[in-house]
Scaffold this active site. Structure first.
Site, PDB file in Angstrom:
ATOM      1  N   CYS A 162      42.593 -47.302 -74.862  1.00  0.00           N
ATOM      2  CA  CYS A 162      41.405 -47.992 -75.385  1.00  0.00           C
ATOM      3  C   CYS A 162      40.192 -47.062 -75.500  1.00  0.00           C
ATOM      4  O   CYS A 162      39.557 -46.982 -76.556  1.00  0.00           O
ATOM      5  CB  CYS A 162      41.091 -49.223 -74.536  1.00  0.00           C
ATOM      6  SG  CYS A 162      40.491 -48.897 -72.860  1.00  0.00           S
ATOM      7  N   HIS A 186      38.141 -52.051 -70.084  1.00  0.00           N
ATOM      8  CA  HIS A 186      38.642 -52.060 -71.470  1.00  0.00           C
ATOM      9  C   HIS A 186      37.466 -51.960 -72.427  1.00  0.00           C
ATOM     10  O   HIS A 186      36.375 -52.476 -72.154  1.00  0.00           O
ATOM     11  CB  HIS A 186      39.443 -53.331 -71.751  1.00  0.00           C
ATOM     12  CG  HIS A 186      40.180 -53.281 -73.046  1.00  0.00           C
ATOM     13  ND1 HIS A 186      41.338 -52.560 -73.223  1.00  0.00           N
ATOM     14  CD2 HIS A 186      39.909 -53.850 -74.255  1.00  0.00           C
ATOM     15  CE1 HIS A 186      41.753 -52.685 -74.475  1.00  0.00           C
ATOM     16  NE2 HIS A 186      40.897 -53.462 -75.129  1.00  0.00           N
ATOM     17  N   HIS A 225      40.634 -52.469 -81.347  1.00  0.00           N
ATOM     18  CA  HIS A 225      40.878 -51.879 -80.028  1.00  0.00           C
ATOM     19  C   HIS A 225      42.346 -51.517 -79.895  1.00  0.00           C
ATOM     20  O   HIS A 225      43.193 -51.945 -80.680  1.00  0.00           O
ATOM     21  CB  HIS A 225      40.437 -52.832 -78.908  1.00  0.00           C
ATOM     22  CG  HIS A 225      41.300 -54.052 -78.746  1.00  0.00           C
ATOM     23  ND1 HIS A 225      41.634 -54.575 -77.522  1.00  0.00           N
ATOM     24  CD2 HIS A 225      41.889 -54.878 -79.661  1.00  0.00           C
ATOM     25  CE1 HIS A 225      42.398 -55.653 -77.675  1.00  0.00           C
ATOM     26  NE2 HIS A 225      42.561 -55.859 -78.966  1.00  0.00           N
TER      27      HIS A 225
END
Length: 344
Positions: free
Chosen positions: A259, A307, A319
């Site tokens: 990520c 994240h 993402h």
């Protein structure tokens, strides 16, 4: 100066940690499941319950991944500092040897003339302690010799100091490598557990819900046009280009990402350097509220800031989710929102 560079030595495999990281994709998980008869999910659990457990394992793995990324960044920096110190020691040793050769020529002349000055004996000694303790003898030689001996003393001190710094840096590197190993094991254990759970589901049950590249392509122009500046627009455009790329933990592109690796690569393409980890990236720009979001903003999730995605407008982000799905378009409200930052 490059001629004095000593051969690079890798210690404990720290420089290859990212290359040896285990990568898991959904396809890989399915293939592994087909080859193994173990690790099936509890038959009492529904597919939704299994997917919830898998999602939890992926989130825990991502926490460990960001810790790994941070430790890897520090280990790489420590290794570079160690290499720089070794190069500097080599250069200093070369200068010291040149100075000692000069003093050796003077000593040879004095010897032919009937004797060797005590200061030169100390300067040419192979015992640094003895040499440094004999500074009072420097006063017995002429000014030119005094300067040469003084220079040799300083160069020898520099070499010893650099060697000491290198020993400290090597110890720090070994410690970083141990930390890397710990985080790597945590990540692989979590991903292995997720794979075993997925192996108990059918392909249809474990298929991720993913946005298609065409859906993203329909919005790229409008999202880029609404970006606050050209660099944010370039980062968004890069993210759209990477839709469908596999998730690989520890990866920063160009063909696979985790990520924070995706967001770092997106802004790198726009000429902006971001830190490596989610918890560092959130401090890399001006914090903005959810209501202020604009394309190019970084959006962060979970209480531990584990994240990150890149906002592209219309409540959507791009993402790299986890090993079950490739880089994709997703709603910002898909995960617990923790904050946002505008990088440029």
């Amino acid at each position: 100066m490059a001629a004095h560079r000593r051969p690079r030595r890798r210690l404990g495999g720290g420089g290859t940690a990212a290359r040896t990281a285990v990568t898991v994709t959904l396809a890989g998980a399915a293939g592994a499941a087909g080859l193994s008869g173990t690790g099936h999910a509890d038959p009492q659990q529904t597919p939704a319950q299994v997917r919830a457990q898998v999602d939890k394992l992926y989130q825990e793995a991502e926490v460990a991944t960001e810790k790994y990324n941070g430790a890897k960044e520090k280990a790489d920096a420590a290794e570079q500092r160690l290499e720089d110190l070794r190069d500097e020691v080599a250069r200093k040793e070369d200068r010291l040897n040149a100075t000692r050769e000069t003093l050796g020529s003077v000593a040879a002349a004095q010897y032919r003339g009937g004797g060797l000055d005590p200061a030169l004996q100390l300067a040419l000694s192979s015992d640094p302690d003895r040499y440094l303790e004999g500074a009072e003898f420097v006063q017995r030689v002429g000014s030119r010799q005094t300067a040469a001996v003084g220079r040799a003393r300083k160069e020898l001190r520099d070499v010893e100091q650099l060697r000491g710094a290198a020993r400290i840096e090597r110890a720090a590197l070994v410690s970083r490598q141990a930390e890397l190993k710990k985080h790597r094991k945590t990540v692989t254990d979590k991903l292995d557990a997720a794979r075993r759970l997925l192996s108990g589901l059918t392909a249809e049950e474990r298929a991720p819900r993913a946005a298609t590249r065409s859906a993203g392509a329909r919005e790229v122009l409008s999202a880029s046009a609404e970006a606050p500046n050209s660099r944010a627009a370039a980062a968004v455009a890069y993210a759209y280009q990477k839709l469908g790329s596999p998730y690989v933990w520890g990866a920063t592109g160009p063909n696979a990402f985790d990520c924070s690796g995706l967001t770092q690569a997106a802004y790198r393409s726009a000429g902006v350097a971001l830190p490596r980890t989610t918890y560092a990236q959130i401090g890399a720009g001006r914090r903005v509220s959810r209501s202020e979001l604009a394309p190019g903003d970084l959006v962060f999730f979970y209480s531990g800031i584990s994240h990150v995605g890149i906002y592209v407008g219309n409540g959507q982000m791009i993402h790299a989710p986890n090993p079950s799905a490739p880089v994709r378009l997703a709603p910002v409200d898909e995960m617990p929102f923790a904050g946002a930052a505008r990088v440029v």
